[in-house]
Scaffold this active site. Structure first.
Site, PDB file in Angstrom:
ATOM      1  N   LYS A 197       1.000  -1.530   0.099  1.00 13.10           N
ATOM      2  CA  LYS A 197       0.059  -0.024   0.039  1.00 13.10           C
ATOM      3  C   LYS A 197       0.955   1.132  -0.030  1.00 13.10           C
ATOM      4  O   LYS A 197       1.702   1.572   0.763  1.00 13.10           O
ATOM      5  CB  LYS A 197      -0.921  -0.101   1.327  1.00 13.10           C
ATOM      6  N   ARG A 207     -10.255  10.577   0.931  1.00 15.39           N
ATOM      7  CA  ARG A 207     -10.502  11.332   2.217  1.00 15.39           C
ATOM      8  C   ARG A 207     -11.808  11.741   2.372  1.00 15.39           C
ATOM      9  O   ARG A 207     -12.113  12.162   3.367  1.00 15.39           O
ATOM     10  CB  ARG A 207      -9.187  12.099   2.442  1.00 15.39           C
ATOM     11  N   LYS A 249      -2.053  -1.545  -3.805  1.00 27.76           N
ATOM     12  CA  LYS A 249      -2.870  -0.373  -3.765  1.00 27.76           C
ATOM     13  C   LYS A 249      -1.966   1.051  -3.933  1.00 27.76           C
ATOM     14  O   LYS A 249      -1.030   0.938  -3.059  1.00 27.76           O
ATOM     15  CB  LYS A 249      -3.731  -0.425  -2.506  1.00 27.76           C
ATOM     16  N   SER A 275      -9.662   5.631  -5.185  1.00 28.54           N
ATOM     17  CA  SER A 275     -10.611   6.666  -5.569  1.00 28.54           C
ATOM     18  C   SER A 275     -10.025   7.711  -6.630  1.00 28.54           C
ATOM     19  O   SER A 275     -10.686   8.460  -7.443  1.00 28.54           O
ATOM     20  CB  SER A 275     -10.814   7.521  -4.167  1.00 28.54           C
TER      21      SER A 275
END
Length: 327
Positions: A197, A207, A249, A275
């Site tokens: 990650k 966020r 990720k 996102s």
């Protein structure tokens, strides 16, 4: 001129031929939909940086779960957005906390149809926005955080989650959570380790989605974007600590890391189309610069081609329906 006898184009002559010889396919069951349940909402709240994605009310959450199951996706990854936060992330271990309620609702609605997965991290629940508890100097305390992760894991297992997504990037988190689950009789609960990650610029819209309180950054615990071998090392460590699945990720910017981990791993390897990746596709499509459907499906195919066995993506339900339409 002598005509060529080797003609690769022979295998591209028709849609049927191209479909028959296609090397990489995406199936709806290989897609996982991330979802956000926000405490106290009466109506779903759109996320401005992620067109089409919302913070759910309980009613819209139930309806969206049913749509996901109907589309045939493989699972849902649940995130909770609490009304109150504290320095320890206490809401994460509260049986009546928003995420644990989300798990129970999802199990009730679609637990027989797909895999209900829960994010195991403190960032949504802390008033400082970090993925762990802080020491007296304001730094994330790795080992104190592990104890809170253990409590959180047991609470999520008690709520009914069959798969926990360990996303906090603390050293030893997989072993610590496995120990706690086994000690409390949850040996069958599986662990998805967010192994590689990265501290990416692509988390900004997320966020907003979880109303993050973060000040500063997470570079002391998430991976540096320049390090590929370190991602492979983290995945190997998670395997040794009994991770059932490892993950990379973000996905698209780290396809090289994904391919290396997929080549070496002995457990399933997943990837998270985060996102920012979603937002970029939506922004380009919204301006008419790309064909939205083709670009989304191509992006998922690329992630699968690099070695992902499953993909977390906010396009999961829509993509699953497109795939079924295309046959």
């Amino acid at each position: 001129m002598t005509a060529p006898t080797i003609r690769p184009r022979r295998l591209r002559t028709s849609p049927a031929m191209r479909r028959l010889v296609r090397e990489t396919r995406v199936h709806p069951a290989q897609l996982v939909l991330p979802m956000f349940l926000r405490e106290g909402l009466r109506d779903p709240q759109p996320i401005s940086s992620m067109p089409g994605v919302v913070q759910h009310s309980e009613a819209s959450f139930r309806a969206a779960l049913q749509r996901a199951a109907g589309a045939g996706v493989g699972g849902v990854m649940l995130f909770g957005v609490p009304a109150e936060r504290d320095a320890q992330g206490s809401g994460a271990i509260d049986p009546e906390g928003v995420l644990n309620r989300a798990i129970r609702i999802a199990q009730e609605e679609v637990g027989d149809a797909l895999v209900v997965q829960a994010d195991l991290c403190l960032d949504e629940f802390t008033d400082h926005g970090h993925c762990g508890v802080l020491d007296v100097h304001g730094r994330v305390d790795n080992d104190a955080t592990l104890m809170q992760y253990q409590r959180m894991a047991v609470a999520q297992a008690e709520a009914g989650a069959p798969l926990l997504g360990l996303s906090g990037m603390m050293d030893g988190q997989t072993a610590a959570v496995r120990e706690a689950l086994d000690a409390h009789g949850f040996a069958d609960v599986a662990l998805l380790a967010y192994s590689a990650k990265y501290a990416t610029a692509l988390y900004g819209p997320f966020r907003e989605a979880v109303d993050s309180q973060l000040q500063g950054d997470r570079r002391t615990y998430q991976l540096d974007p320049g390090n590929g071998r370190e991602g492979l090392r983290e995945a190997e460590l998670d395997e040794l600590e009994a991770a059932d699945i490892v993950m990379v990720k973000p996905a698209t910017f780290y396809l090289d890391v994904l391919a290396e981990i997929a080549a070496a791993a002995r457990v399933p390897v997943w990837a998270y189309q985060v996102s920012g990746e979603y937002a970029m596709l939506e922004a380009a499509a919204g301006n008419g610069w790309i064909d939205r459907r083709r670009a989304v499906l191509e992006s998922l195919t690329a992630i699968r081609r690099a070695g992902a066995d499953a993909i977390l993506t906010y396009h999961a339900v829509e993509a699953a329906n497109w795939i079924k339409e295309d046959g």
